[in-house]
Each structure stands twice: as C-alpha cells, then as structure tokens.
Design a protein around this motif. Sequence first.
Motif, PDB file in Angstrom:
ATOM      1  N   TRP A 351       0.720  -1.249  -0.039  1.00  0.00           N
ATOM      2  CA  TRP A 351      -0.056  -0.099  -0.149  1.00  0.00           C
ATOM      3  C   TRP A 351       0.990   1.205  -0.027  1.00  0.00           C
ATOM      4  CZ3 TRP A 351      -5.042  -1.324  -0.949  1.00  0.00           C
ATOM      5  CH2 TRP A 351      -5.328  -2.513  -0.634  1.00  0.00           C
ATOM      6  N   ALA A 352       0.528   2.122  -0.765  1.00  0.00           N
ATOM      7  CA  ALA A 352       1.024   3.633  -0.672  1.00  0.00           C
ATOM      8  C   ALA A 352       0.217   4.353   0.538  1.00  0.00           C
ATOM      9  CB  ALA A 352       1.081   4.254  -2.006  1.00  0.00           C
ATOM     10  N   VAL A 353      -1.094   4.196   0.188  1.00  0.00           N
ATOM     11  CA  VAL A 353      -1.873   4.640   1.367  1.00  0.00           C
ATOM     12  C   VAL A 353      -2.656   3.410   1.943  1.00  0.00           C
ATOM     13  CG1 VAL A 353      -3.780   6.196   1.996  1.00  0.00           C
ATOM     14  CG2 VAL A 353      -2.354   6.733   0.089  1.00  0.00           C
ATOM     15  N   TYR A 354      -2.433   3.121   3.234  1.00  0.00           N
ATOM     16  CA  TYR A 354      -2.842   1.743   3.593  1.00  0.00           C
ATOM     17  C   TYR A 354      -4.502   1.571   3.403  1.00  0.00           C
ATOM     18  CZ  TYR A 354      -2.598  -2.266   6.477  1.00  0.00           C
ATOM     19  OH  TYR A 354      -2.860  -4.006   6.950  1.00  0.00           O
ATOM     20  N   GLY A 355      -4.639   0.470   2.690  1.00  0.00           N
ATOM     21  CA  GLY A 355      -6.173  -0.201   2.319  1.00  0.00           C
ATOM     22  C   GLY A 355      -6.953   0.852   1.240  1.00  0.00           C
ATOM     23  N   LEU A 356      -6.242   1.944   0.973  1.00  0.00           N
ATOM     24  CA  LEU A 356      -6.768   2.898  -0.145  1.00  0.00           C
ATOM     25  C   LEU A 356      -6.436   2.806  -1.485  1.00  0.00           C
ATOM     26  CD1 LEU A 356      -9.240   5.069  -0.296  1.00  0.00           C
ATOM     27  CD2 LEU A 356      -7.487   6.769   0.360  1.00  0.00           C
ATOM     28  N   LEU A 357      -4.999   2.799  -1.635  1.00  0.00           N
ATOM     29  CA  LEU A 357      -4.258   2.920  -2.977  1.00  0.00           C
ATOM     30  C   LEU A 357      -2.974   2.092  -2.785  1.00  0.00           C
ATOM     31  CD1 LEU A 357      -3.865   4.629  -5.656  1.00  0.00           C
ATOM     32  CD2 LEU A 357      -2.235   5.986  -4.346  1.00  0.00           C
ATOM     33  N   ARG A 358      -2.963   1.082  -3.596  1.00  0.00           N
ATOM     34  CA  ARG A 358      -1.735   0.304  -3.926  1.00  0.00           C
ATOM     35  C   ARG A 358      -0.494   1.088  -4.476  1.00  0.00           C
ATOM     36  NH1 ARG A 358      -3.257  -5.491  -3.552  1.00  0.00           N
ATOM     37  NH2 ARG A 358      -5.311  -5.578  -3.583  1.00  0.00           N
ATOM     38  N   THR A 359       0.634   0.680  -3.976  1.00  0.00           N
ATOM     39  CA  THR A 359       1.885   1.322  -4.360  1.00  0.00           C
ATOM     40  C   THR A 359       2.177   1.088  -5.997  1.00  0.00           C
ATOM     41  OG1 THR A 359       3.045   1.077  -2.268  1.00  0.00           O
ATOM     42  CG2 THR A 359       4.442   1.269  -4.151  1.00  0.00           C
ATOM     43  N   ALA A 360       1.739   0.164  -6.531  1.00  0.00           N
ATOM     44  CA  ALA A 360       2.010  -0.165  -7.988  1.00  0.00           C
ATOM     45  C   ALA A 360       0.749   0.917  -8.806  1.00  0.00           C
ATOM     46  CB  ALA A 360       1.486  -1.596  -8.344  1.00  0.00           C
ATOM     47  N   ASP A 361      -0.250   1.461  -8.112  1.00  0.00           N
ATOM     48  CA  ASP A 361      -1.249   2.316  -8.659  1.00  0.00           C
ATOM     49  C   ASP A 361      -0.613   3.755  -8.337  1.00  0.00           C
ATOM     50  OD1 ASP A 361      -2.725   0.297  -9.745  1.00  0.00           O
ATOM     51  OD2 ASP A 361      -3.865   0.006  -8.086  1.00  0.00           O
ATOM     52  N   ALA A 362       0.247   3.795  -7.675  1.00  0.00           N
ATOM     53  CA  ALA A 362       0.623   5.280  -7.091  1.00  0.00           C
ATOM     54  C   ALA A 362       1.769   5.901  -8.178  1.00  0.00           C
ATOM     55  CB  ALA A 362       0.953   5.356  -5.707  1.00  0.00           C
ATOM     56  N   VAL A 363       2.593   5.026  -8.799  1.00  0.00           N
ATOM     57  CA  VAL A 363       3.704   5.426  -9.431  1.00  0.00           C
ATOM     58  C   VAL A 363       3.193   6.148 -10.746  1.00  0.00           C
ATOM     59  CG1 VAL A 363       4.011   3.308 -10.610  1.00  0.00           C
ATOM     60  CG2 VAL A 363       5.959   4.590 -10.355  1.00  0.00           C
ATOM     61  N   SER A 364       4.047   7.345 -11.122  1.00  0.00           N
ATOM     62  CA  SER A 364       3.704   7.912 -12.300  1.00  0.00           C
ATOM     63  C   SER A 364       3.820   6.902 -13.565  1.00  0.00           C
ATOM     64  CB  SER A 364       4.506   8.976 -12.744  1.00  0.00           C
ATOM     65  OG  SER A 364       4.617   9.811 -11.499  1.00  0.00           O
ATOM     66  N   PRO A 365       3.081   7.172 -14.680  1.00  0.00           N
ATOM     67  CA  PRO A 365       3.137   6.166 -15.909  1.00  0.00           C
ATOM     68  C   PRO A 365       4.262   6.665 -17.002  1.00  0.00           C
ATOM     69  CG  PRO A 365       1.587   8.025 -16.251  1.00  0.00           C
ATOM     70  CD  PRO A 365       1.888   8.477 -14.807  1.00  0.00           C
ATOM     71  N   MET A 366       5.571   6.306 -16.261  1.00  0.00           N
ATOM     72  CA  MET A 366       6.750   6.461 -16.891  1.00  0.00           C
ATOM     73  C   MET A 366       7.317   5.248 -17.227  1.00  0.00           C
ATOM     74  SD  MET A 366       8.122   9.641 -14.461  1.00  0.00           S
ATOM     75  CE  MET A 366       9.720   9.508 -15.313  1.00  0.00           C
ATOM     76  N   SER A 367       8.277   5.384 -18.193  1.00  0.00           N
ATOM     77  CA  SER A 367       8.892   4.028 -18.553  1.00  0.00           C
ATOM     78  C   SER A 367      10.160   3.794 -17.599  1.00  0.00           C
ATOM     79  CB  SER A 367       9.805   4.198 -20.244  1.00  0.00           C
ATOM     80  OG  SER A 367      10.812   5.344 -20.055  1.00  0.00           O
ATOM     81  N   ALA A 368      10.610   2.232 -17.744  1.00  0.00           N
ATOM     82  CA  ALA A 368      11.703   2.105 -16.821  1.00  0.00           C
ATOM     83  C   ALA A 368      13.031   2.703 -16.935  1.00  0.00           C
ATOM     84  CB  ALA A 368      11.615   0.581 -16.876  1.00  0.00           C
TER      85      ALA A 368
END
Length: 425
Positions: A351-368
């Motif tokens: 979680w990035a925000v516990y129970g509300l937002l997963r870390t994978a969904d918090a990252v910006s849409p940028m290339s590796a």
Amino acid sequence: MSALEYARMQFGLTASLHFTFVMVTLGLVVLVAVMQTRFVVTGQDVYGRMARFWGRLYAINYAVGIATGLVMEFEIGLNWSGLSRLAGDVFGAPLALETLVAFVLESTLLGMWIFGWGWLGKRLHLALIWATAATALLSAFWVMVSNAFLQRPVGYAIDAGGTARLTGFGALLTNSALWFALVHAVAATIVAGGVLVAGVSAWRLRRSLTRPDHELFRRSLRLGIRVGLIGTFFTIGFGYAQFGWIGSSQPMKMAGGGERALERQAEMVQRFGPGNYLVSDNVGAALGFMVMVANLLFLILVVAQVLTYRDVLIRKRWARPVSWLLTALIPIPVLAALAGWFVREEGRQPWAVYGLLRTADAVSPMSAGALRLSTFLFSALVIALALADWWLLARAAARKPGGDPDAAFGQEDDGVRIDRQEVTV
C-alpha cells in the motif's frame, strides 16, 4: 527492474539520506539551545563557546539537508502522480505547512540567530535559537501528520471523481498512527544529537588540547551522554508502545512467517481482495536490529554516565575503550532509526495509502528507462550532498573553538579566553 522498482529505490535512497540530516539537525538544535540557555543564565563563557561550536555543525547540516529535501519534493511530483491525484489534497496539506515552516520560518530564524551573535541582546538571541528549535519540531510534526495518513487514512471522503477530499483536519491531528510514532521519532533524533556531541567530544578529549578547550569538550561530553541516555529511554518506551496499534491496524507488519503469516494473508485477501500481502523478511530483520541496537545503546550510555563521575571516563586509562566506543557509536542511532523507518514504510506494502491505494497504482506512468535515468541522476546528487555534508561536519568538528562567545559573526578568534568560572562544574 520495473518502473515501480526504480521509483521505490530512488525515493527510498533519497528519503533515507534526507532523514539522516533531519535526525542530526533536530538533535543538535535542542542541545545548542540548552547550551546557550546555560550561557545566559550562568554567564559562564564556556557555555557560549559550546553553543557557537556545536551551532556551526548544526547550521552546516541544516543547509545541506534543505537541499536533499528539495530533491524529495521533485521526486514526489515526478514519480508518484497517482498518489498525488488520489490523496494529494489530504496528505499534501500538512506537507505544505511543513514547507512553510522549514523553508521559510525556520531558515529565517536560524539566519537571524547565526548573524545575531554580538549584535542582539543575549535574551533575544537565546529566544531565537529556542524559536528555531520549536519550528524544527513543528516541521517534524507536520511530516508525521502526513505520514500517519498514509499509514491510516482518516478525515477524508472520496468524491464523484474518485479523489480523496479532506473533510476533517482535526481527524488528521488525532490519528492513532501519529502521536506515539511522533514522540518515538523525535526522541530518536535527540539520541542522535546527544551521541554525536558525546562522540565528537570524546574524540577531541583524546587529543592534546589546551585547558579551556578541554573544559568545553568535557562539559559537552557529559551533556551529550546525559541527553542521549534520556532520549534512548523515551525512544525505547514509545517504540514498544506502538506494537499494540501495529498489531491491530497493520497485522502483516508483525506477522513474521509460518502459519501465522498465512492466516494474516487469508484475512487480508478476504478484506481487500486478491493479492500478495506478505511483507518482506527484511522487515522483521530490521525490527530486530532496531530493538537490539536501542537496548545495547542504552546500556552503553548508562555505563558512560557512571564513568563521568569524577571524570573517570577522561582521566583513567582503563576507561579509554568506552571513550573510543562513544566515538564509534556516532552513526549507530541514525542506522537504527533508518531501520525503524524501513519497518514503518516497507511493512505497509503493497500500500502507498494503507487500504486505499496500492503502491503499483501510485507510481507515475513513466518508462523504466526514464526512471532508471532519473534514479541515477537524483541518487548521484543526494549522495554527493551527503558526502559534502560529512566532509564539512568533520572539518568543523576538528576546528578549534573560538575564544569570545560574544563576538560578532565572522569575527570569532581562535584564541581562548580563560575565565575562573570555567573550571567549576
């Protein structure tokens, strides 16, 4: 490595190095304020010289720490747009207040204190360093308010567009994830400051010094040990006090391995849906390291405090290993605190925000590839700043203290003014 892994590695490195500056800054400013208070109350020049000497180290560390904080601000905006879109209106409010306090108010007060030597009245000048210390603690408070929301989101409502809106600022201030963690973190910074002062003083006392300099570092040694001991006591106490809340609110953090972890995993799947909620084994290792170091440090400081009686720690050759140990311990409180930060942050994954937002969904849409490049550039920058800070601190710690505590800024002499009051305890 994926874009998410690069983003996490980048922010983890930057935040860790920035945290080392914050710890030393918070710990030193309180000690400097205590030293200057004694100078004003007792009139003994040795305390004024102590405040100037350690205040120089504090100012260096603060200035470089501000730069690493700016790097963190850029990283949040560039790499974590998903977090900003969903919850920026909530956790961003205390961060904005922290920015105003740290970058505006605290730096202004510190500048007035630095350039106020020899120009302002002693009591007004003393009020400036205490106000600087208060704003530093207030800055830490707002950061912890924001972080507590990430640990336990409260005081918000999701609007029609799927964005979290702040509904109750008071809920942020009464968050159960805030207060024990705040006191624990602040006490840890006091430990870092006390051990730094004690370790550097022990190092200086092992060198050939003139009598007045010997007195300055003798008193600094005693103060650093005493403050470090008190800080360690509260750090341990408020650290253990968080275990109950963590066990009930973030059970995976304390689950360990085996069947217990699997049971907690099943509970999390039932509560939040399919996914891997098991935390890294490194979380348990970091927690064990932090607890072990805190308890050992407390015992060492107790022994050192006993040995300050009649200056045994300084005068007796058989006590010399403890003096060397105090110097070697300078980075240990920071390392233990970083382990605690790792437990708090890594232990809430995924979680990035516990129970509300997963870390994978918090990252910006940028290339590796883009994140790889920014990770290299930002990491090189903060590492260079850290190396510069440590080099400057080492030079300042080796410098001979000025002799006149009332001299204007930039006019301190390298001589030492002997005062009969300096030879009294």
